[in-house]
Motif scaffolding. Sequence first.
Motif, PDB file in Angstrom:
ATOM      1  N   ILE A   1      -9.267   9.005  -6.647  1.00  9.47           N
ATOM      2  CA  ILE A   1      -8.745   9.568  -5.395  1.00  9.47           C
ATOM      3  C   ILE A   1      -7.218   9.473  -5.377  1.00  9.47           C
ATOM      4  O   ILE A   1      -6.641   8.484  -5.827  1.00  9.47           O
ATOM      5  CB  ILE A   1      -9.362   8.861  -4.163  1.00  9.47           C
ATOM      6  CG1 ILE A   1      -9.059   9.613  -2.883  1.00  9.47           C
ATOM      7  CG2 ILE A   1      -8.892   7.424  -4.065  1.00  9.47           C
ATOM      8  CD1 ILE A   1      -9.900   9.167  -1.708  1.00  9.47           C
ATOM      9  N   SER A   2      -6.596  10.548  -4.895  1.00 12.64           N
ATOM     10  CA  SER A   2      -5.142  10.582  -4.730  1.00 12.64           C
ATOM     11  C   SER A   2      -4.803  10.344  -3.269  1.00 12.64           C
ATOM     12  O   SER A   2      -5.565  10.720  -2.380  1.00 12.64           O
ATOM     13  CB  SER A   2      -4.582  11.953  -5.127  1.00 12.64           C
ATOM     14  OG  SER A   2      -4.853  12.249  -6.454  1.00 12.64           O
ATOM     15  N   ILE A   3      -3.658   9.754  -3.035  1.00 16.46           N
ATOM     16  CA  ILE A   3      -3.177   9.545  -1.669  1.00 16.46           C
ATOM     17  C   ILE A   3      -1.767  10.113  -1.582  1.00 16.46           C
ATOM     18  O   ILE A   3      -0.923   9.817  -2.435  1.00 16.46           O
ATOM     19  CB  ILE A   3      -3.185   8.040  -1.293  1.00 16.46           C
ATOM     20  CG1 ILE A   3      -4.598   7.470  -1.411  1.00 16.46           C
ATOM     21  CG2 ILE A   3      -2.635   7.848   0.122  1.00 16.46           C
ATOM     22  CD1 ILE A   3      -4.679   5.971  -1.189  1.00 16.46           C
ATOM     23  N   TYR A   4      -1.523  10.930  -0.558  1.00 20.27           N
ATOM     24  CA  TYR A   4      -0.220  11.546  -0.352  1.00 20.27           C
ATOM     25  C   TYR A   4       0.301  11.207   1.042  1.00 20.27           C
ATOM     26  O   TYR A   4       0.283  12.040   1.945  1.00 20.27           O
ATOM     27  CB  TYR A   4      -0.300  13.067  -0.494  1.00 20.27           C
ATOM     28  CG  TYR A   4      -0.728  13.586  -1.842  1.00 20.27           C
ATOM     29  CD1 TYR A   4      -0.567  12.841  -3.008  1.00 20.27           C
ATOM     30  CD2 TYR A   4      -1.288  14.848  -1.957  1.00 20.27           C
ATOM     31  CE1 TYR A   4      -0.954  13.331  -4.239  1.00 20.27           C
ATOM     32  CE2 TYR A   4      -1.676  15.351  -3.191  1.00 20.27           C
ATOM     33  CZ  TYR A   4      -1.507  14.589  -4.324  1.00 20.27           C
ATOM     34  OH  TYR A   4      -1.895  15.087  -5.537  1.00 20.27           O
ATOM     35  N   PRO A   5       0.782   9.990   1.268  1.00 19.32           N
ATOM     36  CA  PRO A   5       1.283   9.647   2.602  1.00 19.32           C
ATOM     37  C   PRO A   5       2.610  10.348   2.906  1.00 19.32           C
ATOM     38  O   PRO A   5       3.439  10.555   2.026  1.00 19.32           O
ATOM     39  CB  PRO A   5       1.461   8.127   2.530  1.00 19.32           C
ATOM     40  CG  PRO A   5       1.639   7.830   1.081  1.00 19.32           C
ATOM     41  CD  PRO A   5       0.865   8.868   0.334  1.00 19.32           C
ATOM     42  N   GLY A  33       4.952  10.526  -0.448  1.00 16.93           N
ATOM     43  CA  GLY A  33       4.546   9.901  -1.701  1.00 16.93           C
ATOM     44  C   GLY A  33       3.374  10.665  -2.290  1.00 16.93           C
ATOM     45  O   GLY A  33       2.341  10.817  -1.640  1.00 16.93           O
ATOM     46  N   PHE A  34       3.546  11.165  -3.498  1.00 13.82           N
ATOM     47  CA  PHE A  34       2.470  11.857  -4.209  1.00 13.82           C
ATOM     48  C   PHE A  34       1.932  10.884  -5.262  1.00 13.82           C
ATOM     49  O   PHE A  34       2.399  10.878  -6.399  1.00 13.82           O
ATOM     50  CB  PHE A  34       2.990  13.141  -4.863  1.00 13.82           C
ATOM     51  CG  PHE A  34       3.566  14.125  -3.876  1.00 13.82           C
ATOM     52  CD1 PHE A  34       2.750  15.009  -3.190  1.00 13.82           C
ATOM     53  CD2 PHE A  34       4.933  14.153  -3.630  1.00 13.82           C
ATOM     54  CE1 PHE A  34       3.276  15.914  -2.286  1.00 13.82           C
ATOM     55  CE2 PHE A  34       5.470  15.053  -2.727  1.00 13.82           C
ATOM     56  CZ  PHE A  34       4.644  15.937  -2.048  1.00 13.82           C
ATOM     57  N   PHE A  38       0.840  -1.188   0.000  1.00 16.49           N
ATOM     58  CA  PHE A  38       0.000   0.000   0.000  1.00 16.49           C
ATOM     59  C   PHE A  38       0.880   1.245   0.000  1.00 16.49           C
ATOM     60  O   PHE A  38       2.046   1.205   0.402  1.00 16.49           O
ATOM     61  CB  PHE A  38      -0.929   0.006   1.215  1.00 16.49           C
ATOM     62  CG  PHE A  38      -2.003  -1.040   1.157  1.00 16.49           C
ATOM     63  CD1 PHE A  38      -2.975  -1.005   0.152  1.00 16.49           C
ATOM     64  CD2 PHE A  38      -2.042  -2.063   2.093  1.00 16.49           C
ATOM     65  CE1 PHE A  38      -3.970  -1.973   0.094  1.00 16.49           C
ATOM     66  CE2 PHE A  38      -3.040  -3.032   2.036  1.00 16.49           C
ATOM     67  CZ  PHE A  38      -3.997  -2.994   1.036  1.00 16.49           C
ATOM     68  N   HIS A  39       0.313   2.367  -0.422  1.00 15.80           N
ATOM     69  CA  HIS A  39       1.062   3.621  -0.523  1.00 15.80           C
ATOM     70  C   HIS A  39       1.733   3.988   0.795  1.00 15.80           C
ATOM     71  O   HIS A  39       2.909   4.352   0.831  1.00 15.80           O
ATOM     72  CB  HIS A  39       0.141   4.766  -0.944  1.00 15.80           C
ATOM     73  CG  HIS A  39      -0.615   4.543  -2.210  1.00 15.80           C
ATOM     74  ND1 HIS A  39      -0.278   3.611  -3.175  1.00 15.80           N
ATOM     75  CD2 HIS A  39      -1.717   5.159  -2.682  1.00 15.80           C
ATOM     76  CE1 HIS A  39      -1.132   3.672  -4.169  1.00 15.80           C
ATOM     77  NE2 HIS A  39      -2.033   4.599  -3.896  1.00 15.80           N
ATOM     78  N   GLU A  40       0.957   3.894   1.871  1.00 17.77           N
ATOM     79  CA  GLU A  40       1.472   4.264   3.196  1.00 17.77           C
ATOM     80  C   GLU A  40       2.632   3.359   3.610  1.00 17.77           C
ATOM     81  O   GLU A  40       3.590   3.801   4.248  1.00 17.77           O
ATOM     82  CB  GLU A  40       0.353   4.177   4.240  1.00 17.77           C
ATOM     83  CG  GLU A  40      -0.828   5.096   3.961  1.00 17.77           C
ATOM     84  CD  GLU A  40      -1.885   4.507   3.002  1.00 17.77           C
ATOM     85  OE1 GLU A  40      -2.929   5.150   2.832  1.00 17.77           O
ATOM     86  OE2 GLU A  40      -1.667   3.419   2.424  1.00 17.77           O
TER      87      GLU A  40
END
Length: 149
Positions: free
Chosen positions: A122-126, A114-115, A89-91
């Motif tokens: 949906i975007s995730i930016y952890p 992480g962009f 996962f991104h995180e």
Amino acid sequence: MENKGLTLLGGKTEYKQNYAPEVLEAFENKHPENDYWVRFNCPEFTSLCPITGQPDFATIQIDYIPDIKMVESKSLKLYLFSFRNHGAFHEDCVNIIMKDLIKLMNPKYIEVTGFFTPRGGISIYPYCNYGRPDTEFYEMAKNRLKNHK
């Protein structure tokens, strides 16, 4: 000698097909008495969703304040490329990257963002960070995390 202990510079590049923290290499910081920022920007990061196997694309930004060791950029590029077939996962990706770099360099301070590009609308930016315990950088990490936008 400038390249003491560095094995990847000047040689043929071998890209790992699986997550490979062992490719990371470090060199001596010539200015450990100075506190200064180093930023890496990797706009072509890819990993795989651990559930669907679909590719995820991101720009990974790494900022750190070095102490004695610094990460060598080619080894960092090969390391980040090794996530290409890695399911996480991104995180998880940003935390793994941060922990591997802490293990390699023991920086005074580090943060990884992480962009990730949108998937499913949906975007995730952890974002994660670390400041060395019992130093001013520990407090800095707490403050930057608390005030992160």
